[in-house]
Design an enzyme around this catalytic site. Structure first.
Site, PDB file in Angstrom:
ATOM      1  N   ALA A 218      42.858  46.513  31.243  1.00  0.00           N
ATOM      2  CA  ALA A 218      43.990  47.318  31.733  1.00  0.00           C
ATOM      3  C   ALA A 218      45.327  46.633  31.441  1.00  0.00           C
ATOM      4  O   ALA A 218      45.514  45.448  31.744  1.00  0.00           O
ATOM      5  CB  ALA A 218      43.859  47.563  33.236  1.00  0.00           C
TER       6      ALA A 218
ATOM      7  N   HIS B 186      41.965  39.540  44.751  1.00  0.00           N
ATOM      8  CA  HIS B 186      43.255  40.230  44.653  1.00  0.00           C
ATOM      9  C   HIS B 186      43.678  40.759  46.032  1.00  0.00           C
ATOM     10  O   HIS B 186      44.832  40.572  46.454  1.00  0.00           O
ATOM     11  CB  HIS B 186      43.137  41.385  43.658  1.00  0.00           C
ATOM     12  CG  HIS B 186      44.424  42.085  43.363  1.00  0.00           C
ATOM     13  ND1 HIS B 186      44.917  42.216  42.092  1.00  0.00           N
ATOM     14  CD2 HIS B 186      45.331  42.701  44.171  1.00  0.00           C
ATOM     15  CE1 HIS B 186      46.068  42.875  42.127  1.00  0.00           C
ATOM     16  NE2 HIS B 186      46.330  43.186  43.386  1.00  0.00           N
TER      17      HIS B 186
ATOM     18  N   ALA C 102      51.127  45.592  45.432  1.00  0.00           N
ATOM     19  CA  ALA C 102      49.778  45.698  44.874  1.00  0.00           C
ATOM     20  C   ALA C 102      49.674  45.010  43.520  1.00  0.00           C
ATOM     21  O   ALA C 102      48.615  44.483  43.152  1.00  0.00           O
ATOM     22  CB  ALA C 102      49.376  47.164  44.745  1.00  0.00           C
TER      23      ALA C 102
ATOM     24  N   ASP D 109      47.899  40.636  29.979  1.00  0.00           N
ATOM     25  CA  ASP D 109      49.197  41.073  30.505  1.00  0.00           C
ATOM     26  C   ASP D 109      49.525  40.446  31.851  1.00  0.00           C
ATOM     27  O   ASP D 109      50.546  40.784  32.452  1.00  0.00           O
ATOM     28  CB  ASP D 109      49.220  42.600  30.643  1.00  0.00           C
ATOM     29  CG  ASP D 109      48.268  43.091  31.730  1.00  0.00           C
ATOM     30  OD1 ASP D 109      48.708  43.830  32.630  1.00  0.00           O
ATOM     31  OD2 ASP D 109      47.083  42.740  31.676  1.00  0.00           O
TER      32      ASP D 109
ATOM     33  N   MET E 196      47.936  40.475  40.215  1.00  0.00           N
ATOM     34  CA  MET E 196      47.081  41.116  39.201  1.00  0.00           C
ATOM     35  C   MET E 196      46.481  40.093  38.238  1.00  0.00           C
ATOM     36  O   MET E 196      47.138  39.121  37.858  1.00  0.00           O
ATOM     37  CB  MET E 196      47.881  42.145  38.409  1.00  0.00           C
ATOM     38  CG  MET E 196      47.036  42.993  37.472  1.00  0.00           C
ATOM     39  SD  MET E 196      45.737  43.902  38.328  1.00  0.00           S
ATOM     40  CE  MET E 196      46.719  45.063  39.287  1.00  0.00           C
TER      41      MET E 196
ATOM     42  N   ARG F   2      38.973  34.547  36.798  1.00  0.00           N
ATOM     43  CA  ARG F   2      40.228  33.882  36.473  1.00  0.00           C
ATOM     44  C   ARG F   2      40.856  33.233  37.703  1.00  0.00           C
ATOM     45  O   ARG F   2      40.633  33.683  38.807  1.00  0.00           O
ATOM     46  CB  ARG F   2      41.204  34.930  35.912  1.00  0.00           C
ATOM     47  CG  ARG F   2      40.701  35.626  34.677  1.00  0.00           C
ATOM     48  CD  ARG F   2      41.494  36.913  34.492  1.00  0.00           C
ATOM     49  NE  ARG F   2      41.047  37.611  33.291  1.00  0.00           N
ATOM     50  CZ  ARG F   2      41.233  38.893  33.101  1.00  0.00           C
ATOM     51  NH1 ARG F   2      41.846  39.630  33.993  1.00  0.00           N
ATOM     52  NH2 ARG F   2      40.808  39.469  31.992  1.00  0.00           N
TER      53      ARG F   2
ATOM     54  N   LYS G  54      38.889  41.518  42.048  1.00  0.00           N
ATOM     55  CA  LYS G  54      39.475  42.478  42.989  1.00  0.00           C
ATOM     56  C   LYS G  54      39.373  42.038  44.449  1.00  0.00           C
ATOM     57  O   LYS G  54      40.273  42.303  45.249  1.00  0.00           O
ATOM     58  CB  LYS G  54      38.864  43.864  42.780  1.00  0.00           C
ATOM     59  CG  LYS G  54      39.087  44.421  41.364  1.00  0.00           C
ATOM     60  CD  LYS G  54      40.534  44.230  40.880  1.00  0.00           C
ATOM     61  CE  LYS G  54      40.721  44.668  39.450  1.00  0.00           C
ATOM     62  NZ  LYS G  54      41.989  44.209  38.867  1.00  0.00           N
TER      63      LYS G  54
ATOM     64  N   ASP H 253      41.993  41.213  27.431  1.00  0.00           N
ATOM     65  CA  ASP H 253      41.899  41.833  28.739  1.00  0.00           C
ATOM     66  C   ASP H 253      41.750  43.350  28.524  1.00  0.00           C
ATOM     67  O   ASP H 253      41.838  43.835  27.399  1.00  0.00           O
ATOM     68  CB  ASP H 253      43.181  41.500  29.524  1.00  0.00           C
ATOM     69  CG  ASP H 253      43.245  42.173  30.873  1.00  0.00           C
ATOM     70  OD1 ASP H 253      42.250  42.095  31.622  1.00  0.00           O
ATOM     71  OD2 ASP H 253      44.282  42.782  31.192  1.00  0.00           O
TER      72      ASP H 253
END
Length: 271
Positions: A14, A57, A46, A188, A50, A162, A54, A12
């Site tokens: 970030a 999200h 927020a 992460d 994750m 994902r 987006k 990944d």
């Protein structure tokens, strides 16, 4: 250095290789909700979904019970697709403008990646960022010395991102990997770990450098053992639900995982 039985590692971005604490996307979500609808969103809210693309999200944030209740109280109905589109359109230019500010590699990431390359292991990557954001981030990360062999953005594929396996498997195809069981997915966030499982790979979750702990690099460096233990446990509770094969603090601990997976592959084990 002998050639590894591991063919590829798919990272990944970030919170895994760059942007300690995964602050680029989360802080921009908060800002986009505020700018478009003058709606207050917490950083923890927020962070909650994750790892998804987006647009998805933003949709998922709108379904968080506390957020949904505040939204209905404020606007009279639940968030709809038009609302998500508006927030997304605000989010995108903000993200493109600021993602470079968060492109610095996490400590030890470059030396770990370069060591993998020296062993003949290919470096793939994928992200919840769309392509127009990825292009900015990739250029900035290259300036720091990070250059994976292949990159997939969440909107590169018509099938979507994902937790489905498509982005990971696109890496497999483009990198010429012959066996997914000789690949490792490192992330992460839970959707990225699920992605690795769905692709038939070994999976590694990162506890302290990423979204779930939510520490800045300075907070991490300054933290005492108790503070780190609390942050580690908070992240573990979230990531363990996806049953990663390994959980480690940061990418600095990854070489030990690689060595153990090499041992397990040699013994005939599979993910």
């Amino acid at each position: 250095m002998s050639k590894s039985p591991i063919q590829a590692v798919i990272f990944d971005w970030a919170g895994t290789i760059v942007d300690f604490g995964s602050f680029a996307p989360t802080s921009i979500f908060v800002e986009a909700f505020k700018r478009e609808y003058d709606f207050d969103l917490s950083l923890d809210e927020a962070r909650e979904p994750m790892g998804l693309g987006k647009w998805e999200h933003i949709q998922a944030v709108g379904q968080i019970p506390a957020v949904k209740a505040r939204w209905i109280d404020r606007f009279g109905s639940a968030m709809c697709s038009d609302d998500i589109d508006c927030i997304y359109q605000t989010f995108m230019p903000l993200q493109k403008a600021k993602v470079s500010d968060h492109a610095e590699p996490i400590p030890h990431a470059l030396e770990v990646v370069n060591s993998l390359k020296q062993q003949g292991i290919k470096i793939g990557s994928c992200s919840g960022y769309p392509r127009q954001v990825m292009d900015v981030l990739v250029a900035s990360a290259k300036d720091y010395g990070y250059q994976p062999d292949y990159i997939v953005a969440t909107d590169d594929l018509p099938q979507g991102g994902r937790p489905a396996a498509f982005m990971a498997l696109k890496n497999v195809i483009e990198l010429g990997v012959t066996d997914v069981r000789q690949c490792i997915k490192v992330d992460d966030a839970a959707p990225g770990i699920d992605e690795g499982h769905n692709a038939g790979m070994w999976t590694v979750g990162l506890l302290l450098s990423g979204n779930e702990a939510g520490l800045t690099l300075q907070q991490y460096l300054d933290a005492d053992d108790e503070t780190l233990a609390i942050a580690r446990e908070k992240a573990r509770l979230k990531l363990e639900k996806s049953r990663p094969h390994y959980l480690i603090d940061t990418i600095a601990d990854f070489p030990q995982v690689v060595a153990d997976i090499e041992r397990r592959l040699a013994a005939g084990e599979r993910p």
